[in-house]
Design an enzyme around this catalytic site. Structure first.
Site, PDB file in Angstrom:
ATOM      1  N   VAL A  83     -13.887  49.337   6.844  1.00  0.00           N
ATOM      2  CA  VAL A  83     -14.117  49.010   5.442  1.00  0.00           C
ATOM      3  C   VAL A  83     -13.383  47.716   5.160  1.00  0.00           C
ATOM      4  O   VAL A  83     -12.458  47.339   5.885  1.00  0.00           O
ATOM      5  CB  VAL A  83     -13.656  50.131   4.477  1.00  0.00           C
ATOM      6  CG1 VAL A  83     -14.570  51.337   4.579  1.00  0.00           C
ATOM      7  CG2 VAL A  83     -12.222  50.520   4.721  1.00  0.00           C
ATOM      8  N   SER A  84     -13.803  47.025   4.106  1.00  0.00           N
ATOM      9  CA  SER A  84     -13.291  45.680   3.846  1.00  0.00           C
ATOM     10  C   SER A  84     -11.933  45.627   3.176  1.00  0.00           C
ATOM     11  O   SER A  84     -11.202  44.657   3.335  1.00  0.00           O
ATOM     12  CB  SER A  84     -14.291  44.903   2.988  1.00  0.00           C
ATOM     13  OG  SER A  84     -15.499  44.777   3.686  1.00  0.00           O
ATOM     14  N   SER A  85     -11.590  46.641   2.395  1.00  0.00           N
ATOM     15  CA  SER A  85     -10.312  46.556   1.681  1.00  0.00           C
ATOM     16  C   SER A  85      -9.579  47.888   1.714  1.00  0.00           C
ATOM     17  O   SER A  85     -10.168  48.940   1.965  1.00  0.00           O
ATOM     18  CB  SER A  85     -10.536  46.121   0.229  1.00  0.00           C
ATOM     19  OG  SER A  85     -11.251  47.104  -0.455  1.00  0.00           O
ATOM     20  N   GLN A 130     -10.844  50.955  -0.219  1.00  0.00           N
ATOM     21  CA  GLN A 130     -12.047  51.655   0.218  1.00  0.00           C
ATOM     22  C   GLN A 130     -11.696  52.737   1.232  1.00  0.00           C
ATOM     23  O   GLN A 130     -10.637  52.723   1.829  1.00  0.00           O
ATOM     24  CB  GLN A 130     -13.040  50.664   0.831  1.00  0.00           C
ATOM     25  CG  GLN A 130     -13.578  49.666  -0.178  1.00  0.00           C
ATOM     26  CD  GLN A 130     -14.477  48.636   0.487  1.00  0.00           C
ATOM     27  OE1 GLN A 130     -14.200  48.164   1.571  1.00  0.00           O
ATOM     28  NE2 GLN A 130     -15.549  48.289  -0.198  1.00  0.00           N
ATOM     29  N   SER A 135     -11.222  42.868   6.286  1.00  0.00           N
ATOM     30  CA  SER A 135     -12.418  42.095   5.977  1.00  0.00           C
ATOM     31  C   SER A 135     -13.199  41.774   7.244  1.00  0.00           C
ATOM     32  O   SER A 135     -12.616  41.471   8.284  1.00  0.00           O
ATOM     33  CB  SER A 135     -12.030  40.791   5.275  1.00  0.00           C
ATOM     34  OG  SER A 135     -13.144  39.925   5.206  1.00  0.00           O
TER      35      SER A 135
END
Length: 179
Positions: free
Chosen positions: A8-10, A13, A36
């Site tokens: 997941v990007s952050s 999340q 990221s």
């Protein structure tokens, strides 16, 4: 062995749903990270690629969880292929390098990525040539009045005095004086 990779990007999340899906698909080992996709340094992805052995399959839930671009995807799958490792995307059954059709689809995607890269480079070179023809050299415009610096030096001011007078850096003053 089936190896899963979840990302997941952050940090806000959650990738638990990805992990559940990967395990349901038979993943015995799942590498996971919150980072990221644009970040080149993804340690868990590197570990997964290093861990994979001939006959293994790397599985992800969605294509965008793995690569930043088609070229990056091609690079990763090429690395896996050299090791004899398959690649599969759960949400896109056509992307499965363990099958003939999946290899074909991936080859087509790789060709398109290579074509896009060549087009982008060609457009960039055309833009540079046009700018040069118009007398533009690139970069930001000069903010240092080199003539004024030379005039101040000619009037007997020292470099520290010129720096104080103009508000520019010592290095910029020396650069202007050396030209």
């Amino acid at each position: 062995m089936i190896i899963g990779y979840a990302r997941v990007s952050s940090t806000g999340q959650d990738h638990s749903l990805q992990i559940v899906r990967l395990q349901a698909a038979g993943a015995e080992k799942v590498y996971q990270e919150k980072q990221s996709g644009l970040d080149r340094d993804r340690p868990e992805l590197a570990k997964a690629l290093e861990f994979a052995r001939e006959g293994d399959v790397l599985v992800i839930t969605k294509l965008d969880r793995l690569a930043r671009s088609a070229a990056h995807l091609h690079q990763i799958v090429e690395t896996l292929d050299r090791k004899g490792v398959g690649f599969r995307v759960l949400d896109d059954a056509s992307l499965d390098t363990t099958t003939r059709t999946g290899k074909l689809v991936f080859g087509i995607l790789a060709s398109i990525a290579e074509f896009e890269t060549a087009l982008r480079k060609e457009r960039q070179m055309e833009g540079i040539a046009k700018a040069k023809a118009e007398g533009k050299t690139g970069g930001r415009p000069k903010t240092v009045d080199e003539e004024r610096i030379r005039t101040l030096k000619g009037e007997g001011l020292t470099v520290p005095q010129i720096v104080k007078e103009t508000g520019i850096s010592r290095a910029a003053v020396y650069r202007a004086l050396s030209e």
